[in-house]
Write an enzyme that holds these catalytic residues in place. Structure first.
Site, PDB file in Angstrom:
ATOM      1  N   GLY A  11       0.835  -1.196   0.000  1.00 28.15           N
ATOM      2  CA  GLY A  11       0.000   0.000   0.000  1.00 28.15           C
ATOM      3  C   GLY A  11       0.864   1.238   0.000  1.00 28.15           C
ATOM      4  O   GLY A  11       1.982   1.237  -0.511  1.00 28.15           O
ATOM      5  N   CYS A  12       0.368   2.290   0.576  1.00 25.20           N
ATOM      6  CA  CYS A  12       1.105   3.555   0.634  1.00 25.20           C
ATOM      7  C   CYS A  12       2.423   3.352   1.370  1.00 25.20           C
ATOM      8  O   CYS A  12       2.457   2.804   2.469  1.00 25.20           O
ATOM      9  CB  CYS A  12       0.265   4.599   1.358  1.00 25.20           C
ATOM     10  SG  CYS A  12       1.131   6.152   1.636  1.00 25.20           S
ATOM     11  N   PHE A  13       3.514   3.811   0.769  1.00 24.71           N
ATOM     12  CA  PHE A  13       4.817   3.582   1.403  1.00 24.71           C
ATOM     13  C   PHE A  13       4.960   4.311   2.724  1.00 24.71           C
ATOM     14  O   PHE A  13       5.751   3.930   3.573  1.00 24.71           O
ATOM     15  CB  PHE A  13       6.003   3.844   0.484  1.00 24.71           C
ATOM     16  CG  PHE A  13       6.012   5.087  -0.358  1.00 24.71           C
ATOM     17  CD1 PHE A  13       5.420   6.274   0.014  1.00 24.71           C
ATOM     18  CD2 PHE A  13       6.669   5.063  -1.581  1.00 24.71           C
ATOM     19  CE1 PHE A  13       5.472   7.404  -0.774  1.00 24.71           C
ATOM     20  CE2 PHE A  13       6.736   6.182  -2.389  1.00 24.71           C
ATOM     21  CZ  PHE A  13       6.132   7.362  -1.978  1.00 24.71           C
ATOM     22  N   TRP A  14       4.200   5.356   2.966  1.00 26.95           N
ATOM     23  CA  TRP A  14       4.261   6.045   4.255  1.00 26.95           C
ATOM     24  C   TRP A  14       3.874   5.103   5.389  1.00 26.95           C
ATOM     25  O   TRP A  14       4.476   5.117   6.461  1.00 26.95           O
ATOM     26  CB  TRP A  14       3.337   7.248   4.290  1.00 26.95           C
ATOM     27  CG  TRP A  14       3.627   8.323   3.290  1.00 26.95           C
ATOM     28  CD1 TRP A  14       4.795   8.563   2.632  1.00 26.95           C
ATOM     29  CD2 TRP A  14       2.711   9.323   2.850  1.00 26.95           C
ATOM     30  NE1 TRP A  14       4.660   9.645   1.811  1.00 26.95           N
ATOM     31  CE2 TRP A  14       3.390  10.141   1.918  1.00 26.95           C
ATOM     32  CE3 TRP A  14       1.390   9.609   3.150  1.00 26.95           C
ATOM     33  CZ2 TRP A  14       2.788  11.219   1.289  1.00 26.95           C
ATOM     34  CZ3 TRP A  14       0.780  10.690   2.525  1.00 26.95           C
ATOM     35  CH2 TRP A  14       1.482  11.491   1.608  1.00 26.95           C
ATOM     36  N   CYS A  15       2.843   4.277   5.155  1.00 30.13           N
ATOM     37  CA  CYS A  15       2.382   3.334   6.177  1.00 30.13           C
ATOM     38  C   CYS A  15       3.415   2.246   6.424  1.00 30.13           C
ATOM     39  O   CYS A  15       3.719   1.923   7.575  1.00 30.13           O
ATOM     40  CB  CYS A  15       1.077   2.679   5.739  1.00 30.13           C
ATOM     41  SG  CYS A  15      -0.327   3.801   5.597  1.00 30.13           S
TER      42      CYS A  15
END
Length: 179
Positions: A11-15
């Site tokens: 998913g989102c790399f921030w997570c």
């Protein structure tokens, strides 16, 4: 001291970055792009789904402290590997669940770990995670690095990343960095 690398998209790399930054034995987590056909893609290009890249993190870790199998264990439990090209409200091929292996040993470990997780009762639907060789990793723009740590007041961090981090901290208490 030997170091190794692992590259995951969930998913989102921030997570994904936020989760692995708190894990004992992880030395560095870099957000970036992998799995596409365009050299040095930009975030905008990746979001337009014209490059084939996934948002990923590359993890530099100490295998004496945290094994590759440990990293995979965290991977399977901190995102939904049963949804194709989607994690929550983040939809598109760049959000696909993917393990990019660095060598044959990692490929075998990822394949076995995925089969074991799929056979367990962790997820009711079948796992659709891609397991592919890493051909190239491209570091994301600087504003994507350490995003959660630098932007905790942002709505995405509050409503998406923080609940994930709370669950992660509860599930992996004994394996978190201290201090």
């Amino acid at each position: 001291m030997a170091e190794e690398h692992a590259t995951f998209g969930g998913g989102c790399f921030w997570c994904v970055e936020a989760v692995y930054q708190d894990l004992s034995g992880v030395l560095e987590v870099v957000s970036g792009y992998a799995g596409g056909s365009v050299p040095n893609p930009t975030y905008r290009e990746v979001c337009e789904e014209t490059t084939g890249h996934a948002e990923v993190v590359q993890i530099r870790f100490e295998p004496e402290t945290v094994s590759y199998r440990d990293l995979l264990d965290v991977f399977w439990r901190t995102h939904d590997p049963t949804t194709l090209n989607r994690q929550g409200a983040d939809v598109g091929t760049q959000y696909r669940s993917v393990v990019f292996y660095h060598d044959e040993k990692q490929r075998a470990a990822a394949t076995q770990s995925m089969a074991e997780t799929d056979a367990s009762d962790l997820w009711k639907d079948p796992i659709v995670t891609e397991i592919s060789p890493l051909t190239e990793f491209y570091r994301a723009e600087d504003y994507h690095q350490n995003y959660y740590r630098s932007n905790r007041a942002q709505p995405y961090c509050i409503f998406v990343i923080e609940p994930k981090m709370k669950s992660f901290r509860e599930a992996f208490q004994g394996r978190l960095k201290t201090g």
